[in-house]
Design a protein around this motif. Structure first.
Motif, short mmCIF file in Angstrom:
data_model
loop_
_atom_site.label_atom_id
_atom_site.label_comp_id
_atom_site.label_asym_id
_atom_site.label_seq_id
_atom_site.Cartn_x
_atom_site.Cartn_y
_atom_site.Cartn_z
N PRO A 40 10.82 20.01 -38.58
CA PRO A 40 10.27 18.97 -37.70
C PRO A 40 8.90 19.35 -37.13
O PRO A 40 8.59 20.53 -36.93
CB PRO A 40 11.30 18.88 -36.56
CG PRO A 40 12.48 19.68 -36.97
CD PRO A 40 12.06 20.59 -38.07
N ALA A 41 8.12 18.33 -36.84
CA ALA A 41 6.80 18.54 -36.23
C ALA A 41 6.92 19.29 -34.92
O ALA A 41 6.03 20.07 -34.57
CB ALA A 41 6.12 17.19 -36.02
N SER A 42 8.03 19.11 -34.21
CA SER A 42 8.23 19.79 -32.92
C SER A 42 8.35 21.30 -33.07
O SER A 42 8.16 22.04 -32.10
CB SER A 42 9.47 19.24 -32.21
OG SER A 42 10.64 19.48 -33.00
N ILE A 43 8.62 21.79 -34.27
CA ILE A 43 8.63 23.24 -34.53
C ILE A 43 7.30 23.66 -35.13
O ILE A 43 6.76 24.72 -34.79
CB ILE A 43 9.81 23.62 -35.47
CG1 ILE A 43 11.13 23.43 -34.71
CG2 ILE A 43 9.67 25.05 -35.98
CD1 ILE A 43 12.36 23.65 -35.54
N ALA A 45 4.27 22.38 -34.74
CA ALA A 45 3.14 22.36 -33.79
C ALA A 45 3.02 23.66 -33.01
O ALA A 45 1.92 24.25 -32.94
CB ALA A 45 3.24 21.16 -32.87
N PRO A 46 4.11 24.18 -32.41
CA PRO A 46 3.95 25.45 -31.68
C PRO A 46 3.65 26.64 -32.59
O PRO A 46 2.95 27.58 -32.19
CB PRO A 46 5.27 25.64 -30.94
CG PRO A 46 6.20 24.59 -31.41
CD PRO A 46 5.41 23.58 -32.17
#
Length: 165
Positions: A40-43, A45-46
């Motif tokens: 996922p983008a939520s992983i 990005a960081p």
């Protein structure tokens, strides 16, 4: 010419598409894995923000990537994917070297990863690149195994490996 550089936030969907394309190697071998959603983008990005995602670019197109993060005293390689059309060019090995350089700079001891024991382009490949199987899991590796189980991965088919500097 192939260039290795840190991934950029605007490349997240490109990286996800690359991961999806690379997973097609598992069709007929592990169909559930082949059909699994990419990271996922939520992983992503960081990881990009922390410098833990390096891409290989040829003619301005992202053709491979490695994603990693610090786990205990090593850089844990979470994902390594190469577009099938670019396989066999040692791009994956070069990306692992980029992750190792990041780990060296961070003062870490080496790399670690978890992979499928019997898939030819997984554990046997990493063995050829100097990785060795871990006999006993560290607490960090045990936590990663729990993450994998929560995602539905068959951990009985997987092995943790390390490569020291």
């Amino acid at each position: 010419m192939l260039v290795f550089r840190p991934a950029r936030p605007e490349e997240i969907e490109t990286i996800r598409a690359l991961e999806r394309a690379s997973a097609q190697r598992f069709v007929g071998l592990m169909d559930a894995l082949a059909a699994d959603e990419p990271t996922p983008a939520s992983i992503l990005a960081p990881r990009i923000a922390a410098g833990g995602l390096v891409v290989a670019v040829e003619d301005e197109a992202v053709v491979a990537f490695v994603m990693f993060r610090r786990v205990e005293t090593r850089a844990y390689v979470e994902q390594l994917d190469v577009l099938p059309a670019f396989a066999g060019r040692r791009i994956g090995a070069a990306l692992l070297d980029a992750a190792a350089e990041w780990a060296r700079t961070a003062g870490l001891d080496g790399l670690s990863l978890s992979t499928f024991r019997d898939v030819p382009w997984n554990a046997p490949y990493y063995r050829r690149l100097g990785f060795v199987e871990v006999a006993a899991l560290t607490p960090g590796m045990a936590a990663i195994r729990e993450e994998h189980l929560a995602r539905g991965l068959d951990e009985s088919a997987r092995v943790f490996m390390t490569r020291d500097f």
